[in-house]
Write an enzyme that holds these catalytic residues in place. Structure first.
Site, mmCIF file in Angstrom:
data_model
loop_
_atom_site.group_PDB
_atom_site.id
_atom_site.type_symbol
_atom_site.label_atom_id
_atom_site.label_comp_id
_atom_site.label_asym_id
_atom_site.label_seq_id
_atom_site.Cartn_x
_atom_site.Cartn_y
_atom_site.Cartn_z
ATOM 1 N N ASP A 335 0.864 -1.234 -0.151
ATOM 2 C CA ASP A 335 -0.060 -0.081 0.122
ATOM 3 C C ASP A 335 0.857 1.221 -0.020
ATOM 4 O OD1 ASP A 335 -3.041 1.067 0.587
ATOM 5 O OD2 ASP A 335 -1.492 1.937 1.860
ATOM 6 N N ILE A 336 0.583 2.120 -0.831
ATOM 7 C CA ILE A 336 1.287 3.638 -1.005
ATOM 8 C C ILE A 336 0.762 4.326 0.200
ATOM 9 C CG2 ILE A 336 1.763 5.407 -2.287
ATOM 10 C CD1 ILE A 336 1.384 3.839 -4.843
ATOM 11 N N GLU A 378 -4.504 2.437 -4.474
ATOM 12 C CA GLU A 378 -3.016 2.407 -4.474
ATOM 13 C C GLU A 378 -2.471 1.288 -3.909
ATOM 14 O OE1 GLU A 378 -5.296 4.121 -0.743
ATOM 15 O OE2 GLU A 378 -5.610 4.005 -2.743
#
Length: 468
Positions: A335-336, A378
């Site tokens: 996950d960003i 994301e």
């Protein structure tokens, strides 16, 4: 009479007709007659209860209205009940044909099948209460209840089967149409619709600035709006992008245009918002076309990673391989960090640049035998084939260190990007969603512990309460 006996006695009976015959043969004619009399005397009231309740059901109201019920459905349901519970044995072929026809009608109307089943449950409950008034012995009451429920359950089963079959045909037809449309010049179609949207935008701004008399032309009734609601909805079925565009269109038509047409001179802030909404629609439409162009390759158009629709096939195959060959299999859920704030600050252009940059790092950090998916907005999922937990964690740390970099925007601004990673390895559970849940849980704890770190899914982690 048994099923075998029925089939041997009459080779003309279909399996559905055999099931009806078994239910009818099992009921005492006197009880069947009493049930038929009850239905004849109380069917109208039962139908009233049915529709008065169903008309308040939130998922039924798009398909039902008082006028439709009174003009068509009330008498149809009454006839259905009377034919289902006739005093004499019904014509089996006609009974089956009736249920199939009703199922087809529901499919054509797109009435959700669970709404139909909800209505059937209401009817059964109403009829069950009435049975208590006419049957004195518990044995007869129990037999009558079984008879009513079996008859109605079989009828709904046949309707459901026909409903699903017809709906599947329509889905296949829609998909065929969509593919035919995609086979045409998609780039040309996109440019035509972009031009139509731009043309409407110029006309509406000119009308506003020139104080044109109301009503001003709506976006929904424009050439672009008509295309979106008809051809566009077939070209991009069940996508969030379509819904976001429709939301923007509603705001333009119902809020911004009425407000601007009532103001002399028009409010500058409202005009800017109108332009921003038009630009948002253009951006979303471009995204939809990019997704369609990438459909055949099966890749996410923005990041070139695999489309999530292939995840079940690949995950199930790798789990089977791991079980059969006794080789390890691990996944990374990535996950960003703080992606929403990146989007909020730098807009869609900045967010897209980050997604592309991170995807490039993921691809360069993995082997060609591994699978990299765009899992969500994301989020990415990497399937590391024949990789144990120790090696998977090393890959995760390499990715995390490799991703951290300064990304420069066209405007000259720059910012740091980090990722959080959940690591999980296959533990023998045949359902691959179990493995994804383990990795997702580890990712959750990586973010809760401060982000920019990798966390391995463990039994101890699974037993901990969810962090808030």
């Amino acid at each position: 009479m048994t099923v075998d006996a029925l089939l041997s006695n009459s080779k003309q009976l279909s399996p559905d007709e055999v099931e009806w015959q078994l239910i009818i043969d099992a009921i005492d004619p006197a009880i069947r007659s009493a049930v038929a009399d009850m239905v004849e005397n109380h069917a109208a009231a039962s139908v009233e209860v049915f529709y008065s309740t169903l008309l308040t059901h939130p998922e039924a109201t798009p398909f039902l209205s008082n006028q439709i019920v009174n003009d068509h459905l009330h008498s149809a349901l009454l006839r259905w009940l009377q034919s289902l519970f006739s005093p004499t044995a019904p014509d089996l072929a006609q009974l089956v044909a009736t249920q199939r026809r009703i199922g087809l009608v529901h499919a054509r109307m797109r009435v959700p099948m669970h709404v139909v089943m909800h209505g059937a449950r209401l009817l059964k409950n109403t009829l069950r209460k009435l049975l208590f008034e006419i049957f004195l012995t518990p044995a007869d009451l129990s037999t009558a209840i079984d008879y009513i429920e079996n008859m109605m359950d079989l009828a709904i089963e046949m309707m459901s089967r026909e409903f699903v079959r017809d709906l599947q045909k329509e889905i296949e037809t829609d998909e065929a149409y969509r593919l035919v449309t995609l086979g045409q010049d998609v780039t040309l179609e996109r440019e035509v619709q972009r031009a139509a949207l731009l043309d409407w935008g110029h006309k509406i701004l000119l009308a506003i600035c020139c104080n044109a008399p109301p009503p001003l032309p709506s976006l929904e009734s424009s050439g672009f709006g008509l295309w979106l609601n008809h051809k566009g909805s077939l070209l991009f079925p069940n996508t969030m992008g379509i819904e976001h565009i429709r939301t923007s269109m509603r705001r333009i038509d119902r809020v911004l245009i009425p407000a601007l047409s009532a103001q002399v001179p028009p409010d500058t802030a409202r005009i800017h918002e109108l332009q921003a909404q038009i630009e948002e629609i253009r951006f979303l439409m471009d995204d939809l076309f990019k997704e369609s162009e990438a459909l055949e390759s099966g890749r996410d158009p923005l990041t070139s990673t695999l489309n999530r629709r292939f995840l079940p096939t690949i995950m199930a195959r790798e789990v089977a391989q791991s079980l059969r060959r006794e080789v390890p299999f691990s996944i990374l859920m990535i996950d960003i960090d703080h992606f929403k704030s990146i989007n909020d600050r730098y807009g869609h252009t900045g967010g897209d640049a980050v997604l592309r940059g991170v995807a490039e790092k993921l691809i360069s950090s993995c082997r060609t035998s591994d699978f990299i998916f765009r899992y969500g907005g994301e989020e990415f999922l990497i399937a590391l084939v024949e990789t144990d937990i120790k090696r998977a964690f090393q890959v995760a740390e390499h990715i995390r260190e490799n991703v951290t970099h300064i990304l420069t925007q066209p405007t000259g601004s720059s910012f740091s990007v980090t990722v959080s990673i959940g690591v999980a390895t296959f533990d023998g559970h045949p359902d691959y969603t179990h493995l994804i849940e383990d990795a997702d849980r580890a990712l959750y704890y990586a973010k809760a512990e401060g982000r920019n770190r990798s966390v391995i899914a463990t039994d101890a982690l699974a037993s901990l309460p969810q962090l808030q």
